[in-house]
Design a protein around this motif. Structure first.
Motif, PDB file in Angstrom:
ATOM      1  N   ASP A 104      18.160  27.232  85.336  1.00 34.65           N
ATOM      2  CA  ASP A 104      18.011  27.174  83.889  1.00 34.65           C
ATOM      3  C   ASP A 104      17.216  28.387  83.425  1.00 34.65           C
ATOM      4  O   ASP A 104      16.236  28.783  84.063  1.00 34.65           O
ATOM      5  N   VAL A 105      17.631  28.974  82.313  1.00 39.14           N
ATOM      6  CA  VAL A 105      16.902  30.081  81.700  1.00 39.14           C
ATOM      7  C   VAL A 105      16.712  29.733  80.225  1.00 39.14           C
ATOM      8  O   VAL A 105      17.681  29.419  79.530  1.00 39.14           O
ATOM      9  N   VAL A 106      15.469  29.760  79.768  1.00 35.85           N
ATOM     10  CA  VAL A 106      15.180  29.451  78.366  1.00 35.85           C
ATOM     11  C   VAL A 106      14.516  30.654  77.715  1.00 35.85           C
ATOM     12  O   VAL A 106      13.950  31.523  78.381  1.00 35.85           O
ATOM     13  N   ARG A 107      14.602  30.696  76.402  1.00 33.46           N
ATOM     14  CA  ARG A 107      14.034  31.799  75.631  1.00 33.46           C
ATOM     15  C   ARG A 107      12.894  31.295  74.762  1.00 33.46           C
ATOM     16  O   ARG A 107      12.989  30.226  74.158  1.00 33.46           O
ATOM     17  N   GLY A 108      11.812  32.035  74.715  1.00 30.43           N
ATOM     18  CA  GLY A 108      10.670  31.663  73.891  1.00 30.43           C
ATOM     19  C   GLY A 108       9.538  32.651  74.070  1.00 30.43           C
ATOM     20  O   GLY A 108       9.630  33.610  74.844  1.00 30.43           O
ATOM     21  N   MET A 109       8.453  32.414  73.390  1.00 32.01           N
ATOM     22  CA  MET A 109       7.291  33.291  73.499  1.00 32.01           C
ATOM     23  C   MET A 109       6.398  32.921  74.672  1.00 32.01           C
ATOM     24  O   MET A 109       5.674  33.745  75.204  1.00 32.01           O
ATOM     25  N   HIS A 110       6.448  31.647  75.088  1.00 33.80           N
ATOM     26  CA  HIS A 110       5.587  31.167  76.165  1.00 33.80           C
ATOM     27  C   HIS A 110       6.419  30.323  77.127  1.00 33.80           C
ATOM     28  O   HIS A 110       7.445  29.762  76.749  1.00 33.80           O
ATOM     29  N   PRO A 111       5.995  30.210  78.387  1.00 34.64           N
ATOM     30  CA  PRO A 111       6.725  29.369  79.342  1.00 34.64           C
ATOM     31  C   PRO A 111       6.782  27.931  78.849  1.00 34.64           C
ATOM     32  O   PRO A 111       5.795  27.421  78.311  1.00 34.64           O
ATOM     33  N   PRO A 112       7.909  27.266  79.001  1.00 35.88           N
ATOM     34  CA  PRO A 112       8.021  25.878  78.541  1.00 35.88           C
ATOM     35  C   PRO A 112       7.260  24.938  79.454  1.00 35.88           C
ATOM     36  O   PRO A 112       6.979  25.245  80.618  1.00 35.88           O
ATOM     37  N   ALA A 113       6.956  23.766  78.929  1.00 35.04           N
ATOM     38  CA  ALA A 113       6.256  22.759  79.719  1.00 35.04           C
ATOM     39  C   ALA A 113       7.207  21.947  80.581  1.00 35.04           C
ATOM     40  O   ALA A 113       6.765  21.151  81.407  1.00 35.04           O
ATOM     41  N   ASP A 114       8.512  22.120  80.387  1.00 35.46           N
ATOM     42  CA  ASP A 114       9.518  21.374  81.147  1.00 35.46           C
ATOM     43  C   ASP A 114       9.290  21.561  82.634  1.00 35.46           C
ATOM     44  O   ASP A 114       9.175  22.673  83.129  1.00 35.46           O
TER      45      ASP A 114
END
Length: 226
Positions: free
Chosen positions: A209-219
């Motif tokens: 999985d690759v997600v986009r955002g400003m900070h690492p996700p908590a998932d």
């Protein structure tokens, strides 16, 4: 910014014949009494495996990760390499040989990565060793010593023998979500001149999985990106 989760195998229905997927993420080819198993290894696991070499921040000597170093102002550590654990058990053929330097990764978006040889990894770390003495040189020596001990060597594996070790690739690009690791030209039989007469190619399919955002996700699935 992009944050990638751990690499995981696709289900058995999407793997080759004779390939089984285990609960720990290992993908194993099994034919009679020959087993060739491959498992993706997270940075967290590598840091535990080399715990004493992963605690010194920027001076950590774990050759597969950045240790516990984080970029200034960040709470996460980028990947240094893409690492798999390879194990072969040969109880079927007189001799089997797999050359780890021929391993490749091909992704669904047509990116290709080849495995890194010991001399390439050594040259990578030599750039950090200023001069031929002092603490920097000692860290370089420790890193290359670990690589020599732990990379899969690729020596002939005779009947009744087992071998294991790491295979390292460059870090995957952010747009990679599905990849196939190919182990080509695995020699199973040889002629009188020790030349291979029977070989197989193995492919193991993985995804992440690759997600986009400003900070690492908590998932939790993406916890290795922290």
């Amino acid at each position: 910014r992009y944050f990638a989760g751990p690499i995981r195998p696709l289900p058995e229905g999407e793997q080759e014949a004779h390939v089984a997927v285990q609960d720990d993420g290992t993908v194993g080819y099994s034919h009679q009494r020959l087993e060739i198993r491959l498992r993706p290894v997270t940075d967290a696991e590598l840091n535990r495996a080399f715990a004493s070499q992963s605690r010194a921040g920027v001076r950590s000597t774990n050759p597969y990760t950045f240790g516990n170093w984080t970029p200034l102002g960040e709470s996460w550590t980028p990947a240094r390499f893409t690492v798999f654990w390879l194990r072969i058990s040969n109880y079927e053929y007189p001799k089997v040989q797999l050359d780890p330097t021929q391993a490749t990764i091909l992704t669904t978006n047509r990116r290709q990565y080849r495995s890194l040889r010991l001399d390439e990894l050594s040259e990578y770390y030599r750039a950090y060793a200023l001069g031929l003495a002092g603490n920097a040189w000692a860290r370089f020596r420790e890193q290359t010593d670990i690589l020599r001990r732990t990379l899969y060597a690729g020596a002939p594996l005779f009947s009744g023998q087992e071998a294991e070790g790491y295979i390292a690739f460059p870090p995957l690009d952010d747009d990679v979500v599905q990849l196939t690791v190919t182990l080509p030209d695995i020699a199973l039989r040889f002629n009188y001149a020790d030349e291979p007469t029977e070989t197989i190619d193995l492919e193991y399919v993985f995804a992440r999985d690759v997600v986009r955002g400003m900070h690492p996700p908590a998932d939790a699935r993406l916890s290795s990106a922290k």
